[in-house]
Design an enzyme around this catalytic site. Structure first.
Site, PDB file in Angstrom:
ATOM      1  N   TYR A  27      37.092  36.011  48.396  1.00 45.31           N
ATOM      2  CA  TYR A  27      37.058  37.154  47.462  1.00 45.31           C
ATOM      3  C   TYR A  27      37.011  36.652  46.020  1.00 45.31           C
ATOM      4  O   TYR A  27      36.270  37.176  45.180  1.00 45.31           O
ATOM      5  CB  TYR A  27      38.293  38.057  47.691  1.00 45.31           C
ATOM      6  N   SER A 109      42.456  44.457  33.139  1.00 42.67           N
ATOM      7  CA  SER A 109      41.406  45.112  33.923  1.00 42.67           C
ATOM      8  C   SER A 109      41.765  46.561  34.243  1.00 42.67           C
ATOM      9  O   SER A 109      42.940  46.893  34.457  1.00 42.67           O
ATOM     10  CB  SER A 109      41.225  44.353  35.239  1.00 42.67           C
ATOM     11  N   GLN A 129      40.623  47.218  29.311  1.00 39.87           N
ATOM     12  CA  GLN A 129      39.371  47.715  29.893  1.00 39.87           C
ATOM     13  C   GLN A 129      39.564  49.152  30.361  1.00 39.87           C
ATOM     14  O   GLN A 129      40.611  49.503  30.904  1.00 39.87           O
ATOM     15  CB  GLN A 129      38.969  46.853  31.080  1.00 39.87           C
ATOM     16  N   ARG A 166      29.233  42.351  48.533  1.00 38.83           N
ATOM     17  CA  ARG A 166      29.719  40.962  48.625  1.00 38.83           C
ATOM     18  C   ARG A 166      29.917  40.638  50.093  1.00 38.83           C
ATOM     19  O   ARG A 166      30.848  41.118  50.735  1.00 38.83           O
ATOM     20  CB  ARG A 166      31.019  40.795  47.846  1.00 38.83           C
ATOM     21  N   LYS A 252      31.260  45.935  28.088  1.00 39.78           N
ATOM     22  CA  LYS A 252      31.089  44.761  28.966  1.00 39.78           C
ATOM     23  C   LYS A 252      30.008  45.020  30.013  1.00 39.78           C
ATOM     24  O   LYS A 252      29.890  46.128  30.521  1.00 39.78           O
ATOM     25  CB  LYS A 252      32.403  44.459  29.693  1.00 39.78           C
ATOM     26  N   HIS A 276      29.158  39.850  35.418  1.00 39.84           N
ATOM     27  CA  HIS A 276      30.297  39.984  36.315  1.00 39.84           C
ATOM     28  C   HIS A 276      30.466  38.710  37.158  1.00 39.84           C
ATOM     29  O   HIS A 276      30.916  38.754  38.297  1.00 39.84           O
ATOM     30  CB  HIS A 276      30.078  41.180  37.245  1.00 39.84           C
TER      31      HIS A 276
HETATM   32  C1  LIG Z   1      38.772  38.162  41.223  1.00 38.45           C
HETATM   33  C2  LIG Z   1      37.924  38.794  40.174  1.00 38.45           C
HETATM   34  C3  LIG Z   1      38.173  40.116  39.817  1.00 38.45           C
HETATM   35  C4  LIG Z   1      37.386  40.721  38.830  1.00 38.45           C
HETATM   36  N1  LIG Z   1      37.682  41.997  38.441  1.00 38.45           N
HETATM   37  C5  LIG Z   1      36.993  42.549  37.406  1.00 38.45           C
HETATM   38  C6  LIG Z   1      37.381  43.817  36.879  1.00 38.45           C
HETATM   39  O1  LIG Z   1      38.340  44.410  37.322  1.00 38.45           O
HETATM   40  N2  LIG Z   1      36.656  44.316  35.852  1.00 38.45           N
HETATM   41  C7  LIG Z   1      35.574  43.653  35.320  1.00 38.45           C
HETATM   42  O2  LIG Z   1      34.923  44.156  34.398  1.00 38.45           O
HETATM   43  N3  LIG Z   1      35.207  42.452  35.791  1.00 38.45           N
HETATM   44  C8  LIG Z   1      35.903  41.875  36.800  1.00 38.45           C
HETATM   45  N4  LIG Z   1      35.575  40.635  37.227  1.00 38.45           N
HETATM   46  C9  LIG Z   1      34.498  39.895  36.529  1.00 38.45           C
HETATM   47  C10 LIG Z   1      35.090  39.135  35.355  1.00 38.45           C
HETATM   48  O3  LIG Z   1      35.542  39.989  34.331  1.00 38.45           O
HETATM   49  C11 LIG Z   1      34.062  38.188  34.708  1.00 38.45           C
HETATM   50  O4  LIG Z   1      32.967  38.948  34.248  1.00 38.45           O
HETATM   51  C12 LIG Z   1      33.564  37.076  35.615  1.00 38.45           C
HETATM   52  O5  LIG Z   1      34.628  36.589  36.420  1.00 38.45           O
HETATM   53  C13 LIG Z   1      33.022  35.952  34.735  1.00 38.45           C
HETATM   54  O6  LIG Z   1      32.509  34.922  35.486  1.00 38.45           O
HETATM   55  P1  LIG Z   1      33.337  33.595  35.862  1.00 38.45           P
HETATM   56  O7  LIG Z   1      34.285  34.006  36.945  1.00 38.45           O
HETATM   57  O8  LIG Z   1      32.285  32.658  36.316  1.00 38.45           O
HETATM   58  O9  LIG Z   1      34.075  33.125  34.626  1.00 38.45           O
HETATM   59  C14 LIG Z   1      36.330  40.009  38.211  1.00 38.45           C
HETATM   60  C15 LIG Z   1      36.102  38.674  38.586  1.00 38.45           C
HETATM   61  C16 LIG Z   1      36.878  38.070  39.538  1.00 38.45           C
HETATM   62  C17 LIG Z   1      36.641  36.632  39.886  1.00 38.45           C
END
Ligand SMILES: Cc1cc2nc3c(=O)[nH]c(=O)nc-3n(C[C@H](O)[C@H](O)[C@H](O)COP(=O)(O)O)c2cc1C
Length: 391
Positions: A27, A109, A129, A166, A252, A276
């Site tokens: 995940y 988040s 957010q 996913r 975002k 994301h």
């Molecule tokens: C476990 C997990 C949960 C995430 N939850 C959110 C979220 O709640 N809201 C959101 O805008 N992006 C979410 N994201 C995306 C992150 O904000 C971010 O855009 C992304 O992780 C960036 O890439 P990186 O993991 O390679 O640094 C999530 C990412 C991960 C890994």
């Protein structure tokens, strides 16, 4: 892997893989569909090579900058991540405290396991957010909560209108609540530390949403989402929010120069370039690829930030040199949280900061503001075998 042997973000990734049940690690690590975009984020950063400069006085390197008027010690913030509790009971609170100690900003988040108010108490400068839920009153009441909590910057989730696929999660039955196959239960038994923390630590809730005055439980999330998810969010909604919110507003999930220009026209103060981490829509470009066009479209009308694949100090150098005011990372802080709780998140910030200083020294720049396109080596090809695999 003992923390003292950990010297890089990727070491923490491998440690988290050893600590987490496979379905939870998947995940964290996984992306949508074929994970092309998740890989592209890394591959395209790696493909940019830097010029080493000699005999430049870099004895006083300053990594600080400001975002929307807030000073930060390092141009690296924490991307919003939901469900951090699933990795470690320290959850958002651990990461937010570490971010505050590192002199930077944590983004809470909209899908967090900790309520906004709870996290504001440990990180008063956080950004919050928000999502445009189907019922505008739900969104409005959340915005009011942010205002009452003293939050000054809202980050609109601009890329969640459609559902992502996913496949790692689907195979593990990772729904809400999880319904994993037997094999996953057996594999989870090989992670007793995680199981113990899961049973004795903070309960998994969606801390910021309530039913009958108590936080929404994980098993209630599916129906809450079904009732509130909004595929019809629009620029009109953004404009209404702009009119009602006197603080700063960031959007975002912008991956397109036209959208960036529209967002600025509608009053955005910050454009957050993000795919994301490849978790939503696969087969779109790396964020670093679209950054220059977005920076050009926005000009000096708003600040531009970027996340996706930031794993090294030199990645921060590359993105800021291409016009990002600051970068953000998601998975790196979640790896650390899962691998070693709050001290590991502190260490991740220290690793990034030290690597950033090293890279700035080698490219001969003593300040973040001095980083520009002159730092790139042209007409070269990176050797990329490791980046091509996420395993
Ligand atoms: C476990 C997990 C949960 C995430 N939850 C959110 C979220 O709640 N809201 C959101 O805008 N992006 C979410 N994201 C995306 C992150 O904000 C971010 O855009 C992304 O992780 C960036 O890439 P990186 O993991 O390679 O640094 C999530 C990412 C991960 C890994």
């Amino acid at each position: 892997m003992r923390n003292k042997w950990i010297v890089s973000v990727d070491d923490f990734r491998r440690a988290s893989r050893q600590k987490l049940p496979k379905m939870i690690y998947d995940y964290l690590e996984g992306g949508a569909l074929d994970e092309i975009t998740t890989r592209a984020n890394r591959v395209q950063l790696d493909a940019l090579l830097l010029r080493q400069r000699s005999l430049v006085d870099v004895s006083a390197i300053d990594t600080s900058t400001s975002v929307l008027g807030q000073h930060i010690d390092v141009p690296l913030m924490v991307s919003p991540m939901g469900m951090l509790t699933i990795f470690h009971p320290g959850s958002d609170l651990a990461v937010a405290r570490a971010a505050a100690r590192a002199g930077t900003i944590f983004i809470h988040s909209a899908w967090s396991g900790c309520s906004l108010e709870e996290v504001v108490r440990v990180a008063p400068n956080l950004w919050a957010q928000i999502a445009f839920w189907k019922d505008p009153e739900e969104t409005r009441s959340y915005v009011n909560r942010a205002r009452n909590a003293g939050v000054e910057t809202l980050v609109v989730a601009g890329d969640v209108g459609s559902s992502s696929k996913r496949e790692r999660d689907l195979r593990h039955g990772l729904s809400m609540p999880p319904r994993p196959p037997l094999l996953d239960y057996l594999q989870t038994a090989t992670r007793p530390g995680w199981v113990w923390r899961w049973l004795t630590g903070r309960k998994m809730t969606y801390g910021s949403y309530e039913i009958d005055g108590r936080p929404l439980r994980m098993k209630e999330m599916n129906s809450w989402m079904a009732n509130n998810k909004n595929a019809s969010a629009s620029w009109e909604q953004f404009a209404r929010l702009r009119a009602e919110w006197s603080g700063k507003l960031v959007i975002k999930g912008i991956m397109d120069a036209e959208d960036a220009a529209r967002a600025v026209d509608e009053g955005a103060d910050g454009i957050f370039v993000s795919n994301h981490g490849g978790r939503q829509f696969d087969s779109q470009p790396a964020t670093i690829d679209v950054l220059p066009a977005i920076v050009a479209a926005v000009g000096d009308r708003a600040e531009v930030y970027l996340d996706g694949g930031i794993r090294r100090g030199h990645d921060i150098v590359k993105a800021t040199a291409l016009g990002a005011r600051a970068v953000l990372a998601g998975r790196p802080f979640a790896y650390a949280l899962a691998a070693g709780g709050e001290p590991a998140v502190d260490k991740t910030f220290a690793i990034f900061r030290d690597e950033l200083k090293g890279a700035m020294g080698f490219v001969g720049k003593s300040s973040v503001q001095a980083l520009d396109e002159s730092i790139f080596a042209r007409d070269t090809h990176a050797f990329l075998p490791e980046s091509l695999s996420l395993v």
